[in-house]
Write an enzyme that holds these catalytic residues in place. Structure first.
Site, PDB file in Angstrom:
ATOM      1  N   LYS A 295      39.513 -13.947 -17.028  1.00  0.00           N
ATOM      2  CA  LYS A 295      40.121 -13.231 -15.918  1.00  0.00           C
ATOM      3  C   LYS A 295      40.941 -12.037 -16.414  1.00  0.00           C
ATOM      4  O   LYS A 295      40.410 -11.167 -17.080  1.00  0.00           O
ATOM      5  CB  LYS A 295      40.944 -14.208 -15.081  1.00  0.00           C
ATOM      6  CG  LYS A 295      40.232 -15.532 -14.764  1.00  0.00           C
ATOM      7  CD  LYS A 295      38.882 -15.359 -14.073  1.00  0.00           C
ATOM      8  CE  LYS A 295      38.330 -16.629 -13.462  1.00  0.00           C
ATOM      9  NZ  LYS A 295      37.980 -17.709 -14.410  1.00  0.00           N
TER      10      LYS A 295
ATOM     11  N   ARG B 163      33.625 -22.954 -37.116  1.00  0.00           N
ATOM     12  CA  ARG B 163      34.170 -23.800 -36.049  1.00  0.00           C
ATOM     13  C   ARG B 163      35.637 -24.130 -36.321  1.00  0.00           C
ATOM     14  O   ARG B 163      36.459 -24.180 -35.407  1.00  0.00           O
ATOM     15  CB  ARG B 163      33.363 -25.094 -35.924  1.00  0.00           C
ATOM     16  CG  ARG B 163      34.025 -26.126 -35.007  1.00  0.00           C
ATOM     17  CD  ARG B 163      33.157 -27.330 -34.744  1.00  0.00           C
ATOM     18  NE  ARG B 163      32.539 -27.884 -35.938  1.00  0.00           N
ATOM     19  CZ  ARG B 163      33.177 -28.637 -36.850  1.00  0.00           C
ATOM     20  NH1 ARG B 163      34.456 -28.919 -36.693  1.00  0.00           N
ATOM     21  NH2 ARG B 163      32.524 -29.105 -37.893  1.00  0.00           N
TER      22      ARG B 163
ATOM     23  N   ASP C  56      48.948 -23.663 -15.868  1.00  0.00           N
ATOM     24  CA  ASP C  56      47.869 -22.672 -15.837  1.00  0.00           C
ATOM     25  C   ASP C  56      48.489 -21.351 -15.390  1.00  0.00           C
ATOM     26  O   ASP C  56      48.932 -21.209 -14.250  1.00  0.00           O
ATOM     27  CB  ASP C  56      46.778 -23.124 -14.867  1.00  0.00           C
ATOM     28  CG  ASP C  56      45.560 -22.210 -14.899  1.00  0.00           C
ATOM     29  OD1 ASP C  56      45.711 -21.000 -15.168  1.00  0.00           O
ATOM     30  OD2 ASP C  56      44.448 -22.701 -14.626  1.00  0.00           O
TER      31      ASP C  56
ATOM     32  N   TYR D 284      42.887 -25.238  -8.998  1.00  0.00           N
ATOM     33  CA  TYR D 284      41.504 -24.795  -9.158  1.00  0.00           C
ATOM     34  C   TYR D 284      40.546 -25.978  -9.012  1.00  0.00           C
ATOM     35  O   TYR D 284      40.767 -27.053  -9.567  1.00  0.00           O
ATOM     36  CB  TYR D 284      41.355 -24.124 -10.522  1.00  0.00           C
ATOM     37  CG  TYR D 284      39.935 -23.820 -10.917  1.00  0.00           C
ATOM     38  CD1 TYR D 284      39.084 -23.117 -10.065  1.00  0.00           C
ATOM     39  CD2 TYR D 284      39.435 -24.236 -12.146  1.00  0.00           C
ATOM     40  CE1 TYR D 284      37.781 -22.839 -10.433  1.00  0.00           C
ATOM     41  CE2 TYR D 284      38.140 -23.950 -12.524  1.00  0.00           C
ATOM     42  CZ  TYR D 284      37.310 -23.256 -11.656  1.00  0.00           C
ATOM     43  OH  TYR D 284      36.018 -22.998 -12.018  1.00  0.00           O
TER      44      TYR D 284
END
Length: 378
Positions: A194, A45, A169, A97
């Site tokens: 994406k 992690r 973004d 978004y």
């Protein structure tokens, strides 16, 4: 190096141990330590060699000081927002978004973080919305889904003058077309699901920062909340980045021709695409980006027309998401912006007739023929 070369040669392309041509997938949860050793990796992690390679790559491509890989695009976005102290004020572009809108209005309000949404195509609206506790300006350009264009440099200068960080973004453009750090952005965010991944086979998010201080804050959130990207998914995103340049060029070239076709189609009421000179913000976009990209939106007369059109189409996926090798057609009011209240969608022009098209790698003649036969049913 030119972009196409850089995507293949970031300094992470060869395994230093055995010379493998791809970064190995370190599928391990923990790492052995000598009792008195200082080690680079202890628990996955907190750090993993495969994830570190991807993070170095995205930092290099975006021109950031450090990169971070997360389990989704929304995990990257929320991690960036979590660096803000309770009681902060955020100024966000109003056209963004739907998942980000949901997080800002329904999650971060619980932490005492308030957001004002403004039409950021006029940077002075950001200046007018500033408060003493404004800590961040959050932008998307081109915006999702109506491709509104924001002057990143002008907005970042206003934010900097107020002591606020600028978050951008950059999912739609990728570092191939646009580099927000060079325009003054402090944090750059991507849904790596994406274009960076590019193959509809991974959920991932990445963030890059432009200072060591922000890097420390982002790492605190990444390690403390633990929404890290697994090594297999890191490998898939790195694989996708290797072909980013050729995919973006081809998809953009096809999008330009598809937009020209749609402009002549009587059933199409409006097209949103930065590559069209009449598009509002076209000049600003071409000043801060190297091309219009592979995404466009268009409107038909109503939901019935959309339904008939979609049912006739054969090639594009009708699905959530974008940025893949295959074309993907989305219906924002039911998909990407379903989380946004209807009255807010209407304010932003996200209507029942709006469709968003992510152009893939199909031959343009085949796409046009498919669109033509689908329009014939209307």
């Amino acid at each position: 190096m030119k972009p196409d070369t850089q995507y293949l040669h970031t300094g992470n392309e060869v395994d230093p141990l055995y010379g493998a041509s791809s970064v190995p997938i370190y599928q391990a949860s923990t790492f052995h330590q000598g009792f008195d050793d200082e080690v680079l990796y202890d628990y996955a992690r907190s750090g993993n060699p495969t994830r570190a390679a991807l993070e170095n790559i995205v930092a290099t491509l975006e021109g950031g000081v450090r990169g971070f890989a997360f389990s989704s695009g929304m995990a990257a976005i929320t991690a960036a927002l979590l660096i803000l102290p309770s009681g902060s004020h955020v100024i966000a572009c109003e056209d963004l978004y739907g998942g980000t809108f949901r997080a800002l209005t329904r999650v971060f309000t619980r932490l005492g973080i308030e957001t004002t949404f403004v039409d950021a195509t006029d940077p002075q609206n950001i200046a007018r919305a500033l408060r003493p506790n404004t800590k961040a300006v959050y932008l998307e350009t081109p915006s999702n889904p109506t491709m509104r264009i924001i002057d990143i440099r002008a907005c970042a200068e206003i934010a900097k003058g107020a002591g606020a960080v600028t978050m951008v973004d950059n999912t739609f453009m990728t570092p191939y077309f646009q580099k927000p750090h060079e325009l003054g952005a402090d944090i750059v965010l991507h849904s790596a699901t994406k274009f960076l991944g590019g193959h509809s086979d991974v959920i991932a998010g990445v963030a890059t920062v432009n200072s060591d201080a922000l890097a420390q804050e982002m790492y605190l959130i990444q390690n403390g909340f633990g929404a890290v990207l697994g090594p297999q998914d890191c490998f898939l995103v790195m694989r996708g980045i290797k072909t980013l340049g050729v995919r973006m060029r081809q998809s953009e070239a096809t999008a330009i021709r598809l937009a020209a076709f749609l402009r002549e189609e009587p059933q199409v009421q409006r097209i949103y695409y930065p590559g069209i000179k009449e598009h509002e913000g076209h000049a600003t976009h071409m000043r801060q980006a190297t091309g219009p990209g592979a995404l466009l939106s268009f409107t038909l007369r109503d939901e019935d027309a959309v339904r008939a059109f979609v049912k006739r189409l054969k090639l594009p996926l009708f699905a959530v998401s974008l940025g893949a090798v295959e074309s993907i057609l989305s219906y924002p009011i039911r998909m990407s912006h379903a989380a946004m209240p209807e009255e807010e969608r209407q304010k932003r022009g996200i209507t029942a007739g709006l469709l968003r098209m992510s152009v893939g790698l199909e031959d343009i003649e085949d796409l046009i023929e498919d669109f033509r036969q689908a329009f014939a049913a209307l």
